[in-house]
Design a protein around this motif. Structure first.
Motif, short mmCIF file in Angstrom:
data_model
loop_
_atom_site.label_atom_id
_atom_site.label_comp_id
_atom_site.label_asym_id
_atom_site.label_seq_id
_atom_site.Cartn_x
_atom_site.Cartn_y
_atom_site.Cartn_z
N UNK A 64 0.81 -1.22 0.00
CA UNK A 64 0.00 0.00 0.00
C UNK A 64 0.84 1.28 0.00
N UNK A 65 2.15 1.12 -0.17
CA UNK A 65 3.05 2.28 -0.14
C UNK A 65 2.80 3.12 1.11
N UNK A 66 2.85 2.44 2.27
CA UNK A 66 2.45 3.07 3.53
C UNK A 66 3.60 3.19 4.52
N UNK A 67 4.82 3.43 4.02
CA UNK A 67 5.98 3.45 4.90
C UNK A 67 5.85 4.46 6.05
N UNK A 68 5.47 5.68 5.72
CA UNK A 68 5.40 6.72 6.75
C UNK A 68 4.32 6.41 7.79
N UNK A 69 3.17 5.93 7.34
CA UNK A 69 2.09 5.62 8.28
C UNK A 69 2.48 4.48 9.20
N UNK A 70 3.16 3.48 8.66
CA UNK A 70 3.58 2.35 9.47
C UNK A 70 4.61 2.79 10.51
N UNK A 71 5.53 3.65 10.09
CA UNK A 71 6.53 4.15 11.04
C UNK A 71 5.87 4.93 12.18
N UNK A 72 4.89 5.74 11.86
CA UNK A 72 4.23 6.54 12.88
C UNK A 72 3.50 5.67 13.89
N UNK A 73 2.76 4.67 13.40
CA UNK A 73 2.06 3.75 14.30
C UNK A 73 3.07 3.00 15.17
N UNK A 74 4.17 2.58 14.58
CA UNK A 74 5.18 1.82 15.32
C UNK A 74 5.82 2.66 16.41
N UNK A 75 6.18 3.89 16.08
CA UNK A 75 6.84 4.77 17.04
C UNK A 75 5.93 5.06 18.23
N UNK A 76 4.68 5.41 17.96
CA UNK A 76 3.74 5.73 19.04
C UNK A 76 3.46 4.50 19.90
N UNK A 77 3.22 3.36 19.26
CA UNK A 77 2.93 2.14 20.02
C UNK A 77 4.11 1.68 20.86
N UNK A 78 5.32 1.71 20.29
CA UNK A 78 6.51 1.29 21.04
C UNK A 78 6.78 2.23 22.21
N UNK A 79 6.61 3.52 21.98
CA UNK A 79 6.84 4.47 23.06
C UNK A 79 5.91 4.25 24.24
#
Length: 381
Positions: A64-79
């Motif tokens: 889905x060409x969703x690199x930025x969205x995936x990074x944002x979800x990952x960063x918030x969830x991991x934090x």
């Protein structure tokens, strides 16, 4: 800021936040009474939960060409989950449960960022160097903070770092490309490539060495009579070695195979020296050599994965390298290191780890020697 500046900021902030967690996590767990096996179990879960999550993250990113969205979800969830460790620390099953969620969210951050960086035509080495510099600076700071405030401080520092990183991501421009069809079939074809399969094996074996040089370093330094501040200084020395190699990457002409072998060789020499129980101050110099080896291996592995993969599945290639290679190996290494600490002690553990390093050298030697012989990706200066 231009694209390169955003990526520099991203790598700097991520590795600064991650540093204390990596280096002093087990020091905190030791302080609250966890055994070596329990520490190894946490490390194993950190790796294996990430492995299970990574293929899905990579495939979704490319589909889905969703690199930025995936990074944002990952960063918030991991934090958010990183901040959950101190409240549940007294109950090991809860620590394990938080670890699973934390690992699943954190897993795609580095490989997806690597894919975005390389797809933008930027030099991995010259940008990744800022992550090494940040890791070293933050390790020194975390060592001082751990000595004065307690090792629990590293979890709060990680959560704060992820919050700032999320703000950077929101402003980061990303070129959109069309969604990719048949991502699964393309990924299967990549794994069947002989050189990519060999790279995964070498990365897996190399991953088994990583916990000994990072997660258990604070425990080792303490066993020699050194302080947490010395551990922080040792990590800073390692990242100095990394940064020098990463910054010089554009000038390398060695093949990927030679870089992988050289990187593994540095690990063998370092861990063999650790097994001899040197004076604590010598650990700093040995960590410098370890940093040179780590950077050489990562440069070759990340760039080779990018070179072997079609552009349309760049994120998938990097998540496979990280998940099935480094993370899977590190999971095994976490468990094995924890058991060895209980059986033979932290110093003798390093003799076994050095022996595995020799196997990494042999596996790396099976790669095509012509790959990367013309130099790594050009500098983007």
């Amino acid at each position: 800021m231009n694209d390169r500046s955003y990526f520099k900021s991203f790598y700097f902030l991520y590795f600064a936040a991650w540093s204390g967690f990596v280096v002093f996590r087990n020091a905190y767990f030791e302080d609250i009474g966890l055994t070596g096996v329990e520490m190894g179990t946490v490390g194993f879960l950190l790796r294996t939960a990430g492995i299970l999550a990574l293929p899905a993250w990579g495939l979704l990113s490319d589909r889905f060409s969703a690199q930025k969205r995936i990074l944002l979800v990952s960063v918030v969830g991991a934090g958010a989950l990183g901040l959950s460790y101190p409240p549940v620390a007294a109950v090991f099953p809860l620590v394990a449960a938080v670890t699973v969620g934390f690992a699943a969210f954190r897993a795609p951050i580095r490989p997806v960022a690597n894919a975005m960086l390389l797809s933008a035509g930027l030099s991995y080495g010259s940008v990744r160097a800022y992550g090494s510099i940040a890791f070293g600076i933050a390790a020194v700071a975390a060592g001082v903070a751990s000595t004065r405030l307690g090792s629990v401080v590293v979890f709060y520092a990680f959560g704060a770092g992820m919050a700032v990183l999320a703000l950077v991501l929101l402003r980061m421009p990303v070129d959109r490309r069309p969604p990719t069809e048949s991502v699964g079939l393309r990924a299967a074809s990549l794994v069947r490539d002989r050189n990519f399969a060999t790279l995964l094996v070498a990365a897996f074996l190399m991953g088994t060495l990583f916990p000994a040089g990072s997660a258990y370093l604070s425990v080792y330094v303490r066993s020699l009579g050194g302080s947490d501040a010395l551990t922080g200084l040792s990590v800073a020395a390692k990242t100095l070695g990394e940064a020098v190699v990463f910054l010089a990457a554009a000038h390398f002409t060695a093949s990927y195979r030679r870089l992988l072998i050289a990187g593994a060789g540095c690990h063998v020499v370092t861990f063999a020296a650790y097994a001899s129980a040197p004076v604590p101050s010598l650990v700093v110099a040995l960590q410098l050599l370890l940093g040179v080896g780590y950077a050489a291996f990562m440069l070759a592995a990340v760039n080779l994965a990018h070179e072997l993969a079609p552009v349309s599945i760049g994120s998938t290639a990097q998540t496979f390298l990280t998940g099935f290679g480094f993370a899977a190996g590190s999971g095994v290494g976490e468990l094995a290191s924890g058991h060895l600490i209980d059986l033979v002690g932290v110093q003798s553990m390093y003799a076994y780890v050095a022996a595995v390093g020799l196997v990494v050298i042999a596996a790396s030697g099976l790669l095509d020697g012509s790959l990367g012989a013309d130099g790594l990706l050009p500098s983007d200066e």
